[in-house]
Write an enzyme that holds these catalytic residues in place. Structure first.
Site, PDB file in Angstrom:
ATOM      1  N   GLY A 132       0.820  -1.207   0.000  1.00  0.00           N
ATOM      2  CA  GLY A 132       0.000   0.000   0.000  1.00  0.00           C
ATOM      3  C   GLY A 132       0.855   1.258   0.000  1.00  0.00           C
ATOM      4  O   GLY A 132       0.544   2.234  -0.694  1.00  0.00           O
ATOM      5  N   THR A 133       1.923   1.242   0.764  1.00  0.00           N
ATOM      6  CA  THR A 133       2.802   2.416   0.850  1.00  0.00           C
ATOM      7  C   THR A 133       3.405   2.741  -0.516  1.00  0.00           C
ATOM      8  O   THR A 133       3.464   3.905  -0.911  1.00  0.00           O
ATOM      9  CB  THR A 133       3.917   2.168   1.881  1.00  0.00           C
ATOM     10  OG1 THR A 133       3.315   1.978   3.162  1.00  0.00           O
ATOM     11  CG2 THR A 133       4.872   3.348   1.951  1.00  0.00           C
ATOM     12  N   ASN A 167      -7.943   3.961   9.388  1.00  0.00           N
ATOM     13  CA  ASN A 167      -7.484   2.678   9.925  1.00  0.00           C
ATOM     14  C   ASN A 167      -7.736   2.542  11.423  1.00  0.00           C
ATOM     15  O   ASN A 167      -7.903   1.445  11.926  1.00  0.00           O
ATOM     16  CB  ASN A 167      -5.997   2.473   9.619  1.00  0.00           C
ATOM     17  CG  ASN A 167      -5.153   3.669   9.988  1.00  0.00           C
ATOM     18  OD1 ASN A 167      -5.466   4.795   9.607  1.00  0.00           O
ATOM     19  ND2 ASN A 167      -4.098   3.446  10.738  1.00  0.00           N
ATOM     20  N   GLY A 214      -2.566  -5.931  -0.106  1.00  0.00           N
ATOM     21  CA  GLY A 214      -3.027  -7.318  -0.124  1.00  0.00           C
ATOM     22  C   GLY A 214      -3.289  -7.895   1.253  1.00  0.00           C
ATOM     23  O   GLY A 214      -4.306  -8.553   1.493  1.00  0.00           O
ATOM     24  N   CYS A 266       2.909   5.015  23.819  1.00  0.00           N
ATOM     25  CA  CYS A 266       3.872   4.004  24.243  1.00  0.00           C
ATOM     26  C   CYS A 266       3.957   2.826  23.287  1.00  0.00           C
ATOM     27  O   CYS A 266       5.007   2.215  23.167  1.00  0.00           O
ATOM     28  CB  CYS A 266       3.505   3.489  25.616  1.00  0.00           C
ATOM     29  SG  CYS A 266       3.985   4.647  26.873  1.00  0.00           S
TER      30      CYS A 266
END
Lengths: 403, 297
Positions: free
Chosen positions: A72-73, A152, A201, A326
């Site tokens: 995707g990136t 997301n 994917g 964190c």
């Protein structure tokens, strides 16, 4: 109790049918699809089928609009950098404040090092965009708009179809990072004005390391990787044929299960959310509960910190994720929570539960049985929590020296 | 997932001294709610002996913040205030068997809570003496604020300078872009730009040879001596001529010289030498060297 996986927005299990489909491409079907012999030809044909399977899931008009990438990136970077090269006289980019780092980090870099102007659309407390603000920013300096289809972290859906129309009315290219939306909601790209769209994917039960850039026919395009003629010269590099075949099968299965996703999976999500909110005080849903992905629920548990919750959940065999600082080793909680104006005492305690069609209804009961105790135990240790609830005026009762 | 030690996990899942101490006479509140870690430490101090008789913590934070708080209370109970003030954040981290670099600030927070509580008992006002920035160098846990401060105060202009002053960037080197960004920013404030014409860094062998030249030569000699009886049985022999870097020059003698299997024999000898020395060596007929010298000369 078997482990319960509720982190499907992070990644999904590869469907067994998908594994079966890709296995031959590691052994006898090893050919290079570009080769002029039957070894290559068979792989080439399998990839052609995969392209059609993805085309159907996206509702694209042509199979040649599907460009396979590595993730995707890569699809996101390709889309944005292509627009900047294809429209060299335009130096503005419009994105949102809640994009994935694949877009945000790239655009921050372009702004800092290459003098592009990046406009980040703000969101309200429910994570919704102001389309008037967007309309005012669109102009003949805009090289590209990139707006995620679904967030997301919260699952909140953006009106990308409308926004693509608005962009086109001003002659501006429109890209959407749809890695969370594809396979979860019905898509019909041929009836939209979306020019480019990113797919990953591994978010839809295909393996990691394969993605898609949907590229509408006729869109001005400049490749990121130049070299061989693979993907019609739009993405050079020998194809990851096994994973591409796998993604095709996964796309076919996602299309078959779309209804299941929006009924059964959604029902599990809703039941978990209602069960947790009924059992736990000082907890609320983040994002827009009326307009979101069917599989995602993000709950803020006030006055405690998310990583601690995740460690406790993990001990009980439950996998989820958090927007706390964190968990990522950063200094601030999730930029999505900050953009929505969620206070720190709640943002650090946000937990995302994300389902897939492989979850079972009984898992929901098991999670509802465990989580309230975990939250109560951690709150007992919190300086913001008294005997039976938050201390009066928590921000004044506990005001640590900044360190 | 963070690589927490079993001790960290134990102190997180079974925290000691959680909750506020009843009748506490010292309280320290430190941390940053924006970063997601904050701690209230309550102590009961015997005014006569100055001993900490009880300690309790209330922590908003992650696993290692809770574990560090728990460890802190265990370390300081029974100590006098002066003894307790000697406790460093390293002591807390060591008590826990170590913390990931991103989590070292949790131990710092523990030490600061202790200082704040003791100041509170003594009627003083504790002031935080450091500001924490985003972690840049993960190998040595150096953050952006420290790097920027060091660059500014010492007029640094290269990554190498920053490594020399702070250690940042001296490990895996993947943070060098981040360090350059900080240098560029500070230089820009002075109206300067960063020098991008620096030569590529000199490459030093990743693993210096384990042996000195003399040691290596003796080892090679020993391997060849061990092989000789085998060759002599076939009416051949081998003579070690020279060793230059990782190239071993030999003469094949008798039946071995010009034998069709010469290349194979040499390959076998090379294999034995490589295995014995544990580093790559090339075995070449000495006559080839003469040819090479002639061509080169």
């Amino acid at each position: 109790m078997a482990d319960i996986y509720l982190d499907n927005n992070a990644t999904t299990m590869v469907a067994p049918e998908v594994v079966q489909e890709m296995l031959p491409f590691f052994s006898e079907q090893f050919g290079n699809p570009s080769s002029m012999h039957s070894f290559g030809d068979k792989v080439g044909r399998a990839m052609k089928q995969a392209r059609i399977q993805v085309q159907k899931l996206l509702g694209a008009e042509h199979d040649s609009e599907i460009v396979f990438t590595s993730c995707g990136t890569e699809s996101d970077s390709t889309a944005i950098l292509s627009a900047l090269k294809a429209y060299p006289d335009r130096d503005e980019i419009i994105i949102t404040a809640v994009e994935h780092p694949a877009i945000l980090t790239l655009c921050d870099y372009l702004e800092k090092n290459e003098d592009y102007v990046v406009h980040k659309l703000r969101v309200d407390k429910q994570g919704r965009l102001d389309l008037d603000e967007y309309q005012d920013l669109l102009c003949n300096k805009t090289a590209i708009v990139s707006v995620m289809w679904a967030n997301n972290e919260t699952g909140t859906l953006f009106p990308v179809e409308t926004m693509a129309e608005m962009a086109h009315a001003k002659g501006v290219l429109f890209h959407t990072d749809a890695v969370q939306a594809v396979g979860k909601i019905p898509l019909d790209l041929k009836s939209t004005k979306i020019d480019m769209l990113s797919v990953s994917g591994h978010k839809l039960h295909a393996p990691k390391g394969v993605g898609v850039l949907y590229l509408r026919r006729g869109t001005r395009f400049r490749p990121l990787l130049r070299g061989g003629h693979q993907e019609r010269g739009r993405r050079a590099g020998t194809e990851n044929s096994a994973s591409i075949v796998a993604l095709g099968k996964a796309a076919e299965m996602a299309l078959e299960h779309l209804q299941f996703e929006n009924t059964q999976v959604k029902a599990m999500r809703d039941r978990l959310e209602q069960g947790l909110l009924a059992a736990i005080p000082n907890a609320f849903v983040t994002g827009d509960p009326t307009n979101r992905l069917p599989n995602t629920c993000n709950i803020a548990f006030e006055y405690i910190e998310g990583e601690a919750i995740l460690l406790m959940l993990n001990k009980m065999g439950i996998a989820a994720s958090s927007g706390s600082a964190c968990t990522s080793g950063s200094l601030e909680p999730s930029h999505v929570m900050m953009a929505m104006g969620i206070p720190y005492t709640a943002a650090h305690g946000t937990i995302r539960f994300s389902f897939s069609r492989y979850n079972k209804p009984e898992e929901v009961d098991q999670v509802i049985a465990v989580v309230p105790k975990i939250i109560a135990n951690l709150r007992k240790m919190s300086p913001y929590w008294g005997e039976n609830g938050p201390v009066a005026d928590p921000d004044k009762a506990f005001a640590p020296t900044y360190a | 997932m963070w690589d927490y030690t079993d001790t960290v996990k134990d102190h997180f899942f079974n925290p000691r001294n959680a909750g506020a101490v009843k009748e506490a006479n010292a309280t320290g509140e430190v941390g940053s709610i924006s970063c997601g870690d904050a701690l209230r430490l309550t102590l009961k101090v015997d005014p006569d002996t100055q001993k900490i008789t009880d300690a309790g913590f209330q922590t908003f934070g992650c696993g290692s913040a809770i574990a560090s708080s728990s460890a802190l209370t265990e370390i300081i109970k029974g100590k006098t205030l002066d003894e307790a003030l000697l406790v460093t954040n390293q002591d807390i981290a060591e008590f826990l068997g170590g913390l990931p670099p991103e989590k070292m600030h949790c131990s710092v927070m523990g030490r600061e809570a202790l200082q704040a509580a003791i100041a509170n008992f003594r009627g003083e006002v504790w002031q935080d003496d450091h500001e924490e920035g985003a972690l840049v160098c993960k190998c040595f846990a150096i953050d952006a604020v420290l790097i920027e401060k060091t660059v500014r105060e010492n007029n640094l202009s290269t990554v190498q300078d920053v490594t020399n002053y702070t250690k940042a960037g001296g490990g895996c080197s993947s943070c060098h872009e981040g360090i350059e960004d900080i240098i560029t920013k500070v230089l820009a404030e002075r109206g300067q730009t960063m020098d991008h014409q620096q030569p590529v860094p000199a490459v030093t062998p990743a693993k210096p040879y384990a042996m000195t030249n003399v040691q290596r030569m003796r080892r090679v000699e020993r391997v060849i001596e061990a092989i000789r009886p085998q060759l002599q049985r076939d009416h051949g022999d081998i003579e070690l001529v020279d060793i230059e870097g990782n190239t071993v020059y030999v003469n094949m003698i008798g039946a071995c010289s010009g034998c069709q299997l010469e290349a194979q024999t040499l390959g076998g000898i090379q294999q034995r030498i490589v295995e014995d020395l544990g580093e790559f060596m090339k075995v070449v007929p000495a006559k080839l060297r003469e040819q090479l010298v002639q061509i080169g000369g």
